[in-house]
Design an enzyme around this catalytic site. Structure first.
Site, short mmCIF file in Angstrom:
data_model
loop_
_atom_site.label_atom_id
_atom_site.label_comp_id
_atom_site.label_asym_id
_atom_site.label_seq_id
_atom_site.Cartn_x
_atom_site.Cartn_y
_atom_site.Cartn_z
N TYR A 176 5.17 -8.63 8.31
CA TYR A 176 4.96 -7.27 9.16
C TYR A 176 5.23 -6.52 10.10
O TYR A 176 5.21 -7.66 11.42
CB TYR A 176 4.07 -6.67 8.59
CG TYR A 176 3.42 -7.51 6.70
CD1 TYR A 176 3.79 -5.70 5.90
CD2 TYR A 176 2.99 -8.53 6.36
CE1 TYR A 176 3.65 -6.18 4.48
CE2 TYR A 176 2.87 -8.26 4.97
CZ TYR A 176 2.72 -7.74 4.24
OH TYR A 176 2.39 -7.95 2.98
N ASP B 249 -6.43 2.52 7.78
CA ASP B 249 -5.42 3.23 7.64
C ASP B 249 -5.56 4.98 8.03
O ASP B 249 -6.35 5.70 7.69
CB ASP B 249 -4.51 2.58 6.33
CG ASP B 249 -4.76 3.18 4.91
OD1 ASP B 249 -5.46 3.74 5.04
OD2 ASP B 249 -4.04 2.27 4.50
N ASP C 286 0.84 -1.40 -0.15
CA ASP C 286 -0.27 -0.10 -0.11
C ASP C 286 0.83 1.52 0.00
O ASP C 286 2.00 1.44 0.59
CB ASP C 286 -1.32 0.13 1.34
CG ASP C 286 -1.68 -1.09 0.93
OD1 ASP C 286 -2.11 -1.73 0.37
OD2 ASP C 286 -2.81 -1.28 1.83
N ARG D 94 -4.47 -4.58 7.32
CA ARG D 94 -5.34 -3.04 7.17
C ARG D 94 -6.64 -3.61 8.21
O ARG D 94 -7.29 -3.63 9.26
CB ARG D 94 -6.27 -2.45 6.13
CG ARG D 94 -4.62 -1.72 5.76
CD ARG D 94 -5.45 -0.87 4.45
NE ARG D 94 -5.29 -1.50 3.67
CZ ARG D 94 -5.85 -1.45 2.19
NH1 ARG D 94 -7.28 -0.82 2.92
NH2 ARG D 94 -6.21 -2.56 1.30
#
Length: 307
Positions: free
Chosen positions: A78, A92, A50, A183
């Site tokens: 992550y 987000d 993203d 997310r």
């Protein structure tokens, strides 16, 4: 008199760039910038990050693009910071706040909730995603104010660890299967805690066997006197596969796409069957499947690698 447009001649460049993607840049824009610096003829990335996310974005050039699919299928790791108490339209920082609640959450509550998100779970893809319906991306519908019904999909959270918690910020480490939306994971954790949430930071640290070791920024790439020297070799994408060394004669036959019976050859073969990377001396020839009775079946072949 109209000046003729001179088409830029691109170079044959082979290798892998471990790019540290900056915040605010799409994966495709990052690829275009890197491709321009390297003057590369052929390039591709291995799954998008993203725009608000940072971190490891492996970019493949030349012959390496033949193996980029392996990284699309690979597990990814992550580090993320979840802001509890605020829900946004996108999950987000890029979206607008749509719900705000007080955060009255304890560390014990968080540790009690996290286990339900480990292992195989079902996840509903977000509207702000590149998934398509009727040839149109979900995010295009979302920008028009349209919300579509989406079916939950199976994903696997291989690791979900709490790094720190200081109200309202929850920092997590996540290793997950392909197709997982961090997310959505953050939103779902916020929902389970009763306060909602969105991500304010997301950084990818590993893709398959590739890690942040050797990762370079766009600025470093653009400033480097010899940017091609920053590329990892093509077989950096294949390090998890066992290697098979062929003689010169067998290598010629392999590159012609022939299946090779290696049972009577004086070669050292892996103990297990499956995908392997194939070499003649130091030259990578491609990938293959090592089958029963020591049959080597070519999979993806590569031409001579260019500097």
């Amino acid at each position: 008199m109209k000046q003729a447009h001179i088409k830029r001649v691109r170079d044959l460049v082979d290798g892998v760039l471990l790019l540290d993607k900056p915040v605010g840049l799409s994966s495709n824009d990052a690829l275009i910038k890197a491709k321009r610096v390297l003057n590369a003829k052929k390039a591709g990335h291995t799954g998008t990050l993203d725009p608000f996310a940072t971190g490891l974005l492996p970019l493949c050039f030349g012959e390496a693009t033949k193996f980029s699919q392996d990284l699309l299928e690979a597990d990814k790791t992550y580090e993320t910071t979840v802001h509890l108490g605020i829900t946004t339209t996108t999950g987000d920082t890029e979206g607008e706040a749509i719900d705000m609640r007080d955060v009255d959450v304890t560390l014990a509550q968080i540790e009690a909730v996290l286990p339900q998100f480990r292992g195989p779970i079902m996840q509903v893809p977000p509207m702000y995603s590149a998934l398509k319906r009727d040839g149109k991306a979900y995010y295009e519908y979302a920008r028009e104010g349209i919300t579509l019904e989406r079916e939950a999909r199976p994903v696997t959270i291989l690791k979900l660890e709490l790094i720190s918690f200081e109200t309202p910020l929850l920092k997590l480490a996540v290793t997950c299967s392909k197709g997982t939306y961090i997310r959505v994971l953050g939103e779902d954790i916020g929902h389970a805690l009763g306060c909602g949430a969105h991500l304010i930071q997301l950084r990818r640290t590993q893709v398959g066997a590739l890690t942040i070791d050797g990762m370079v920024t766009l600025e470093a790439l653009q400033a480097h006197a010899e940017p091609l020297s920053l590329l990892a070799p093509v077989d950096a994408l294949l390090s998890s596969f066992p290697a098979v060394q062929l003689t010169e004669e067998l290598a010629k036959r392999f590159l012609q796409g022939q299946r090779l019976a290696l049972g009577k050859e004086a070669l050292t073969l892996p103990d297990s069957l499956g995908r392997v990377r194939v070499y003649h001396e130091t030259r990578l020839l491609g990938t293959a499947n090592l089958q029963e009775y020591a049959i080597l079946a070519p999979e993806r072949l590569i031409a001579a690698v260019h500097a």
